[in-house]
Every structure is written in structure tokens, then in C-alpha cells.
Motif scaffolding. Structure first.
Motif, PDB file in Angstrom:
ATOM      1  N   LEU A 201       0.839  -1.188   0.000  1.00 32.30           N
ATOM      2  CA  LEU A 201       0.000   0.000   0.000  1.00 32.30           C
ATOM      3  C   LEU A 201       0.883   1.252   0.000  1.00 32.30           C
ATOM      4  O   LEU A 201       0.586   2.248  -0.661  1.00 32.30           O
ATOM      5  CB  LEU A 201      -0.892  -0.010   1.244  1.00 32.30           C
ATOM      6  CG  LEU A 201      -2.128   0.871   1.227  1.00 32.30           C
ATOM      7  CD1 LEU A 201      -3.085   0.408   0.158  1.00 32.30           C
ATOM      8  CD2 LEU A 201      -2.821   0.835   2.585  1.00 32.30           C
ATOM      9  N   GLY A 202       1.975   1.151   0.746  1.00 36.82           N
ATOM     10  CA  GLY A 202       2.915   2.268   0.801  1.00 36.82           C
ATOM     11  C   GLY A 202       3.503   2.538  -0.571  1.00 36.82           C
ATOM     12  O   GLY A 202       3.596   3.687  -1.010  1.00 36.82           O
TER      13      GLY A 202
ATOM     14  N   ALA B 217      -3.640   0.633  -7.538  1.00 36.01           N
ATOM     15  CA  ALA B 217      -4.803   1.366  -7.029  1.00 36.01           C
ATOM     16  C   ALA B 217      -6.086   0.790  -7.605  1.00 36.01           C
ATOM     17  O   ALA B 217      -7.087   0.648  -6.911  1.00 36.01           O
ATOM     18  CB  ALA B 217      -4.691   2.846  -7.372  1.00 36.01           C
ATOM     19  N   ILE B 218      -6.025   0.432  -8.880  1.00 37.12           N
ATOM     20  CA  ILE B 218      -7.225  -0.121  -9.507  1.00 37.12           C
ATOM     21  C   ILE B 218      -7.542  -1.490  -8.917  1.00 37.12           C
ATOM     22  O   ILE B 218      -8.681  -1.797  -8.584  1.00 37.12           O
ATOM     23  CB  ILE B 218      -7.041  -0.191 -11.043  1.00 37.12           C
ATOM     24  CG1 ILE B 218      -6.926   1.235 -11.581  1.00 37.12           C
ATOM     25  CG2 ILE B 218      -8.194  -0.934 -11.703  1.00 37.12           C
ATOM     26  CD1 ILE B 218      -6.551   1.346 -13.032  1.00 37.12           C
TER      27      ILE B 218
ATOM     28  N   SER C 257      -9.721  -5.345  -2.628  1.00 36.62           N
ATOM     29  CA  SER C 257      -8.890  -4.706  -1.607  1.00 36.62           C
ATOM     30  C   SER C 257      -8.066  -5.712  -0.816  1.00 36.62           C
ATOM     31  O   SER C 257      -7.035  -5.388  -0.257  1.00 36.62           O
ATOM     32  CB  SER C 257      -9.752  -3.865  -0.680  1.00 36.62           C
ATOM     33  OG  SER C 257     -10.796  -4.640  -0.160  1.00 36.62           O
ATOM     34  N   LYS C 258      -8.517  -6.964  -0.790  1.00 36.06           N
ATOM     35  CA  LYS C 258      -7.809  -7.955   0.033  1.00 36.06           C
ATOM     36  C   LYS C 258      -6.375  -8.176  -0.434  1.00 36.06           C
ATOM     37  O   LYS C 258      -5.480  -8.403   0.357  1.00 36.06           O
ATOM     38  CB  LYS C 258      -8.564  -9.277   0.019  1.00 36.06           C
ATOM     39  CG  LYS C 258      -9.746  -9.268   0.951  1.00 36.06           C
ATOM     40  CD  LYS C 258     -10.034 -10.650   1.503  1.00 36.06           C
ATOM     41  CE  LYS C 258     -11.235 -10.612   2.433  1.00 36.06           C
ATOM     42  NZ  LYS C 258     -12.504 -10.442   1.709  1.00 36.06           N
ATOM     43  N   ILE C 259      -6.168  -8.072  -1.743  1.00 34.12           N
ATOM     44  CA  ILE C 259      -4.830  -8.317  -2.272  1.00 34.12           C
ATOM     45  C   ILE C 259      -3.832  -7.349  -1.655  1.00 34.12           C
ATOM     46  O   ILE C 259      -2.687  -7.683  -1.397  1.00 34.12           O
ATOM     47  CB  ILE C 259      -4.834  -8.188  -3.813  1.00 34.12           C
ATOM     48  CG1 ILE C 259      -5.780  -9.246  -4.389  1.00 34.12           C
ATOM     49  CG2 ILE C 259      -3.427  -8.347  -4.388  1.00 34.12           C
ATOM     50  CD1 ILE C 259      -5.895  -9.226  -5.874  1.00 34.12           C
TER      51      ILE C 259
ATOM     52  N   LEU D  26      -8.199  11.005 -12.128  1.00 37.52           N
ATOM     53  CA  LEU D  26      -6.828  10.646 -11.765  1.00 37.52           C
ATOM     54  C   LEU D  26      -6.393   9.376 -12.482  1.00 37.52           C
ATOM     55  O   LEU D  26      -5.269   9.261 -12.955  1.00 37.52           O
ATOM     56  CB  LEU D  26      -6.739  10.457 -10.247  1.00 37.52           C
ATOM     57  CG  LEU D  26      -5.363  10.100  -9.710  1.00 37.52           C
ATOM     58  CD1 LEU D  26      -4.386  11.241  -9.957  1.00 37.52           C
ATOM     59  CD2 LEU D  26      -5.413   9.792  -8.224  1.00 37.52           C
ATOM     60  N   TRP D  27      -7.316   8.427 -12.553  1.00 42.89           N
ATOM     61  CA  TRP D  27      -6.970   7.186 -13.226  1.00 42.89           C
ATOM     62  C   TRP D  27      -6.691   7.417 -14.711  1.00 42.89           C
ATOM     63  O   TRP D  27      -5.909   6.709 -15.323  1.00 42.89           O
ATOM     64  CB  TRP D  27      -8.106   6.168 -13.060  1.00 42.89           C
ATOM     65  CG  TRP D  27      -8.096   5.521 -11.727  1.00 42.89           C
ATOM     66  CD1 TRP D  27      -7.249   5.811 -10.699  1.00 42.89           C
ATOM     67  CD2 TRP D  27      -8.956   4.490 -11.256  1.00 42.89           C
ATOM     68  NE1 TRP D  27      -7.532   5.017  -9.618  1.00 42.89           N
ATOM     69  CE2 TRP D  27      -8.576   4.195  -9.937  1.00 42.89           C
ATOM     70  CE3 TRP D  27     -10.014   3.772 -11.827  1.00 42.89           C
ATOM     71  CZ2 TRP D  27      -9.221   3.223  -9.165  1.00 42.89           C
ATOM     72  CZ3 TRP D  27     -10.649   2.807 -11.064  1.00 42.89           C
ATOM     73  CH2 TRP D  27     -10.253   2.539  -9.749  1.00 42.89           C
TER      74      TRP D  27
END
Ligand code: SF4
Ligand code: SF4
Ligand code: SF4
Ligand code: SF4
Lengths: 115, 608
Positions: free
Chosen positions: B73-74, B146-147, B153-155, B175-176
């Protein structure tokens, strides 16, 4: 006049036709557990405030249900929100939420930053 | 001049963005309270500003805190933030070098490839072309993550991704689109004039000439428009956290902290939330009780958009787990209390019925059990036992007619009432002339330490017992008991007292670690701070915690808070004991040294 030691009590009739019983229903939407109270009085027996003065949550509860709001706000202000009542209540009534929501319902006191 | 109409959306967007940010910041700055302004004035021209700059760099661009909590995530945040930042900086240098002046058109760097059409042979051209392509690749990789996060989200190690509002969705879509569009636009130009690097040039070489010619201009327009949409929606979306977080880092370094009342700093804080959702995973209301709309991220969001309801503001245990987890370091529980604040009636007193008479008990030590402790009398007994073993002369301040410490009132936002209680207790305490106040309740302790201006020492009984042991005023018998210690929220995260109770317990038995210790410890669910939660949810929280704590079947589940003890005892088959009770049971009495062997100890425990 001679004082005989007797007083004439104010009439204590509760006219259910005009009493505001809606208030309690409204409060129950915020504090559903209020409906569960069985008026056992355990809350009052343990109450920190009642240890100092004649404050009685159970009585406030009844007054509010019957729409007798006179003097109720001052009475509720005596509570310290310490939470002992909530811990002893056999019906798990959310007493503290009950108390401060009644208080907010009654008058001048409200949230400062929430509309 | 390097000009084409498609730079207009970008330029207008950028101007709007800057104006809105400046207006907002000015407004919030003026709302700062006096104390905050004082600190800022005092510290603005000191080295604190330099260290703030460094920290801003580290947090807002590199996102070190998120990185520490969750590397993937960082990386995602870093590649987007730092990658984009570098893209702008390197792009700016590239444009300046190319045009030979520092004051080239401000948009040149953004649309460089389009305008610099001749083969690049200015100084460093190869390096720039490569670097810019490389940075774009990094950003695109972050974008891909991000996508993935949005849909799976679990990944990325997040159990729940934040639910977004419409502004967020607009800004997010823009942004995407920005970077893929930039890639395509640059590639199409590269296809025509061969000014691309390994990425844009490589992709461009796949485009047929005519096709590239047809799509080049529309792509640059699309790129510019996506920038416009992003810029204009940014101040109203979660991306406002990008500029605000930087400002917040400076304000904090200069010494501004959240006070009791909603202030300009609160505005800075609530706008600094990136809605990363880390606090959702930390919250037990989410993972134990399945309540999903009250967590700090939603609370902060609703507050920011003026949609906050008392139901959301009050539905929180104030356990502090989210505050501990938040990578931006927002003072979430404090802000929650600010929102709960009620109106005041000037000059009104609420507790005049408590008659405060100066005490005749002149002792060095005061014992304040606390309301909750009065519902667990065994803790009071144990403390009396310990005091007498240590030969301490104490005044039991709230033995008969105690007054609440005032913290419950404050937690619910009744600041005026709370102050009233504080002043009553303060009068009592100072009339005794004591030097030390010991309390058995972490809630009271926190209150005494932080809300009272007492010039005496305040200790929780676990600290006090630790001191008695260190001073050899009491001696304890060691046993074979396996003890699990549950950190109460107010004692651990609230007062940063983690070591003392553990040191005490390790004197009488063997401490067993659990999955959630110290800073990660869980809330027992009995917190008084939440006035909304219903009993069944509270019980779910408690049972989940008990399951984790009792995993290794400890002989004793120890805690240091009467409320935790009371919450746990109701559904735990084993022993739940307060640290004071355990110590009281293992006091080694100098003239009675026969109490040895595990059997004896067990007997004592059971007879408790
Ligand atoms: S203890 Fe509970 S059930 Fe009994 S009177 Fe009080 S609130 Fe009602
Ligand atoms: S919370 Fe109020 S009513 Fe309940 S025990 Fe404390 S002082 Fe009494
Ligand atoms: S409050 Fe903190 S942890 Fe929660 S979403 Fe905002 S930034 Fe993330
Ligand atoms: S303080 Fe605790 S209960 Fe409240 S939102 Fe944060 S984690 Fe959840």
C-alpha cells in the motif's frame, strides 16, 4: 395563620389526553433500550448522584414517559453520567444515553457542532 | 511561443485549484484558537520549520508511515505521489534546459513532448527522455495497484476499502485517466516525430502513422481535460488531503495541538484524511460487531461535508485503536469529542448539591477508587490489603460519598459539567495536602492527569504497586501461574502505561503474550464512551476479545481496569482478576512465610 404542620399538596392529576407521551416514543428511536426498563430501581440504588441528593433516575424516567416535564431538566442535570446505573441495570437499559437525550429534548442544551 | 488551445483546460484548472486552496487555508487559519496561533508565532522562525519540511517530504511524498504499516500500500501511495512529484520536477528542469530559460511557459513541462517536436539533442536529452519515461512507468504501476485495490482490496491487505462519495468518484476517475492518457498522447507524438523514450517511443512505434496523426491532438486534449477535472474536483474530494497534509505537518511541528473545542486545526485535520481506510480495519465495531458506517474515516468525512449526525459521532468506543493506526496521525478520538461538545450556559453550576468540606484527613497518599471500582469491591479490598502491607497511611477519598472524576461527562461533550466536577474534586484533594493520588480506575487516572491541574503525583495502582515493589515495601511470592494481561484502552493507549503492570505481574507468575498486546490491544467492549451501541454488539466485541485472550488457556486473565474486569467476568469461565487482586493474593507476609507451593496458591485464587 397558625401553622398546623400540614400542607395542601398540589393536584397531581396526569391528564393522559393532553400529556405529551410522544416525547418518549421519539426518545425510543434514539435509545431503543429505554423500552426495556422494568422500573426495578437498581439504577437509583447504586447512583453516585443519589448518594448526595434526592436525584432518582427511575423517577425521571416515569416523569418523562408521562410528559411531566416540569423541573425535569434541573433534576437530570444532577446526573454525573458516571455509568454505574448502566452496569447494574438487569435489563441493559442504556441509561446514560437515556438521560442525556431526555435532557437535550427538554430545552436550552444541545450539540454545538452538530446540526 | 509554445501554445496550443489544448493547454487551456489544464491552465484554468490549475488556477482554480490554487485559488480555492488559498481561500480555504486562509479561512481555517483564522479559525485557529489563541493557543495554537501563539505556538505558531513562536516557532515559525525556528529550526522546527526545517524539520517540518523534511517530514512533509517524508510523509506526504514517500508516505513512510503507510509503508511501515503495509509495504504494498505504501508503494502504491509513494509511486503515485512521489512519482508525480518527480515527474513535475524533472519535467520542469527538462523544459527549462530545453528552452534555455527558467521562465519558459508554465505549461511547457506538462505538455513537453508535444511542443518539443524536433529530435531531442539538447544537453542531457537522453537522460531526461529516459527518466521521464521511467517515472511514468512507476506511476502507472502504482495506478495498476490502485485499480486492483478498488476492486480487490484484500490483495493489498485491506479487508475493507472505503466507500466513496460522488466527488471522490469524479476525481478518482480523472486521476486514473491522467497517466494512461499522457502515455498515449506522448506515444502518438513519438510515433510522428520520434522524440519518445523506451516506453513512449516503444508504444509509439506500434502506432501506424496515419492513425497517430488522427489521434494525437484529441489525446492531448483529453489529457489536459482530465487534468482540469482532477484539479477542479480535488478541493471537494478526498484528494484535498494532498495539500492539507503538508500544511498540517507544518502546523503540528510548530506546536499546534487539538484542544477541547472545534477549531481551525480540526479543519486542517479533517481535510488531511486520505480516506485510506486503514482505520476501518482497526475498528472492532467493524470486525466484531459488523457496524460499518461510524468508523473514523466516515466520521471525518461526514464532519467535513457537514453531514455528521449525533448517531455517528456517538457510536464510538473512543478506544483509540484508529488513532494509533492512522498513518496521518490524526487525533481522531479528540475530534470525536469535539463534535460531541454541547452548548454551555455561562455561569451555571450543576453539582452544588455535593457539599465539599475541607477534609480533616491529612495524609501523604490519597486513594480514589472511582465509581466503577465501587462496583468491583474485591479490587478495593485488595488495595486496602496492599496499603496495609506497605504500611501506607492513606485517605480513601471516595469511600463514602464519592464524586465522579468528570471524564464520562467530558467524553459525552458536557464540558461545563465536567469542569464543575473537576473543581469539586480539586478542592477536596488540595484540602488534604497529599503528595500522591492513587486510583484504581484508568478512566479517572487519565482525567486526573490531563484535565486536573493538580501539583501532586497521580498514579494508577499498577504504577503504585510497581513503585512499592521497587522500594521493597512489599514482597511478592513467585508462582507458576500463566497470566495473560489485557491492556485497558485508557491505561495503555490513553496513558502509555504498558510496562508497569507487566513488570508487576511477572513478579508473581509467567506472562503469556497474546496476538494483540500493548499498542494493538483490543477494547473489552464495555467502554462507557459509546452511548449508541446495543448490548448484543457489545457482547460480540467482548466475546471476540475473550477468545483471543484465552487462546492459550491462561490460569488467570489479568487486567487493570474495573470496567474491563466487570465486562469480562460475565462470560469467562476462567479467572478474571485485577492486577491489585493478584498482588494482594501473593503478598508475602514477613511473619507468615509458610504460603508456598502451587496448591496453596490455587486455594487462595479459588477462595477469592
Ligand atoms: S435498573 Fe434498568 S430496568 Fe431497573 S429501573 Fe433502572 S433502568 Fe429500569
Ligand atoms: S450515570 Fe447518572 S444516573 Fe447513572 S449512576 Fe451515575 S450519576 Fe447516577
Ligand atoms: S482517518 Fe487516518 S486511517 Fe482513517 S482513512 Fe483517514 S487517513 Fe486513513
Ligand atoms: S476509537 Fe475505536 S471504536 Fe472509535 S472509531 Fe476508532 S477504532 Fe472504532
Amino acid at each position: 395563620m397558625k401553622n398546623w404542620g400540614f400542607k395542601i399538596a398540589k393536584p397531581r392529576i396526569i391528564d393522559l389526553d393532553t400529556a405529551n407521551t410522544k416525547a418518549f416514543e421519539e426518545l425510543c428511536e434514539k435509545v431503543p433500550s429505554a423500552k426495556r426498563c422494568i422500573m426495578c430501581g437498581a439504577c437509583t440504588a447504586t447512583c453516585s448522584a443519589a448518594n448526595h441528593t434526592s436525584f432518582n433516575f427511575r423517577k425521571c424516567n416515569i416523569m418523562f414517559r408521562r410528559g411531566q416535564f416540569e423541573g425535569l431538566a434541573e433534576e437530570l442535570d444532577k446526573c454525573m453520567l458516571c455509568g454505574k446505573c448502566k452496569l447494574v441495570c438487569p435489563r441493559a437499559v442504556n441509561t446514560r444515553a437515556f438521560i442525556y437525550n431526555m435532557r437535550i429534548f427538554l430545552n436550552d442544551l444541545n450539540y454545538k457542532n452538530i446540526k | 511561443m509554445n501554445y496550443s488551445h489544448f493547454i487551456l483546460p489544464f491552465s484554468i484548472g490549475a488556477i482554480i485549484l490554487f485559488v480555492i486552496i488559498i481561500v480555504k487555508f486562509t479561512k481555517w487559519f483564522r479559525l485557529l484558537d489563541r493557543k495554537q496561533k501563539y505556538f505558531i508565532k513562536r516557532n515559525i522562525f525556528t529550526t522546527k520549520t526545517i524539520s517540518a519540511t523534511i517530514e512533509a517530504f517524508r510523509e506526504a511524498l514517500i508516505h513512510r508511515n503507510i509503508y511501515k504499516k503495509n509495504p504494498l500500500l505504501g508503494y502504491m501511495h509513494m509511486s503515485l505521489a512521489f512519482g508525480w512529484f518527480l515527474l513535475i520536477v524533472v519535467g520542469k528542469i527538462e523544459a527549462s534546459v530545453y528552452s534555455g530559460t527558467f521562465f519558459e511557459e508554465p505549461w511547457l513541462a506538462i505538455f513537453f513532448k508535444y511542443f518539443a517536436r524536433e529530435p531531442h539533442n539538447f544537453w542531457g536529452a537522453k537522460f531526461f527522455t529516459f527518466t521521464m519515461d521511467f517515472l511514468l512507468l512507476i506511476i502507472l504501476s502504482g495506478l495498476a495497484l490502485a485499480i486492483i485495490k478498488r476492486f480487490r482490496s484484500k490483495i493489498l491487505g485491506l479487508k475493507k476499502a472505503t466507500k466513496h462519495i460522488i466527488y471522490d468518484k469524479i476525481a478518482l476517475s480523472a486521476l486514473w485517466l491522467i497517466f494512461p492518457l499522457r502515455l498515449l498522447a506522448e506515444s502518438s507524438t513519438a510515433a510522428l516525430v520520434q522524440n519518445g523514450g523506451f516506453l513512449t517511443g516503444g508504444l509509439g512505434s506500434l502506432f501506424p502513422q496515419q492513425f497517430a496523426q488522427a489521434i494525437e491532438l484529441p489525446l492531448w486534449w483529453a489529457y489536459s481535460i482530465s487534468l482540469f477535472v482532477f484539479f477542479v474536483s480535488l478541493p471537494f474530494s478526498r484528494y484535498m488531503h494532498i495539500p492539507t497534509e503538508v500544511a498540517l505537518i507544518f502546523l503540528r511541528k510548530w506546536g499546534a495541538t487539538e484542544g477541547e473545542q472545534y477549531s481551525g486545526l480540526t479543519n486542517f485535520e479533517i481535510n488531511s484524511c486520505s480516506r485510506c481506510g486503514i482505520c476501518i480495519d482497526a475498528c472492532q465495531l467493524n470486525f466484531s460487531a459488523n457496524i460499518n458506517n461510524v468508523q473514523s474515516v466516515y466520521f471525518i468525512r461526514d464532519t467535513r461535508y457537514n453531514k455528521i449526525s449525533d448517531l455517528v459521532a456517538n457510536n464510538c468506543l473512543l478506544c483509540g485503536r484508529c488513532t494509533e493506526a492512522c498513518p496521518v496521525g490524526l487525533e481522531l478520538t479528540q475530534i470525536r469529542q469535539q463534535l460531541r461538545t454541547k452548548t454551555e450556559v455561562p455561569g451555571k453550576h450543576y453539582y452544588d448539591y455535593c457539599k465539599v468540606e475541607p477534609t480533616k484527613n491529612k495524609t501523604d497518599v490519597i486513594y480514589f477508587a472511582g465509581c466503577m471500582t465501587h462496583l468491583t469491591p474485591s479490587i478495593i479490598l485488595a488495595m486496602k490489603n496492599i496499603f496495609s502491607a506497605a504500611n501506607e497511611k492513606v485517605w480513601f477519598m471516595d469511600e463514602e460519598k464519592g464524586i465522579c472524576c468528570g471524564r464520562p461527562r467530558r467524553q459525552q461533550g458536557f464540558v461545563q459539567q465536567s469542569k464543575d466536577l473537576v473543581s469539586k474534586n480539586t478542592k477536596l484533594i488540595s484540602s488534604s495536602g497529599a503528595k500522591l493520588l492513587v486510583s484504581s480506575c484508568p478512566i479517572c487516572c487519565k482525567s486526573f492527569k490531563e484535565e486536573y491541574a493538580l501539583d501532586i503525583e497521580i498514579m494508577h495502582h499498577s504504577e503504585y504497586i510497581k513503585m512499592l515493589i521497587d522500594e521493597k515495601r512489599i514482597k511478592l511470592n513467585k508462582s507458576e501461574l500463566n497470566i495473560v494481561f489485557h491492556d485497558p484502552c485508557e491505561l495503555g493507549r490513553g496513558l502509555n502505561i504498558y510496562k508497569q503492570p507487566r513488570q508487576v505481574l511477572s513478579k508473581v507468575g509467567k506472562l503469556v503474550n497474546t496476538e494483540f498486546d500493548e499498542k494493538d490491544s483490543l477494547c473489552c467492549g464495555g467502554s462507557l464512551a459509546n452511548t449508541i451501541i446495543e448490548l448484543d454488539s457489545q457482547l460480540k466485541i467482548r466475546d471476540d476479545v475473550l477468545q483471543i485472550l484465552a487462546k492459550d488457556n491462561p490460569d488467570v486473565l489479568a487486567t487493570a481496569c474495573p470496567l474491563c474486569k466487570k465486562t469480562f467476568t460475565r462470560n469467562y469461565k476462567g479467572k478474571v482478576m485485577d492486577i491489585a487482586e493478584i498482588v494482594s493474593n501473593f503478598l508475602s507476609l514477613q511473619n507468615n512465610s509458610k504460603k508456598e507451593g502451587k496448591k496453596e496458591e490455587e486455594k487462595i485464587l479459588i477462595s477469592q
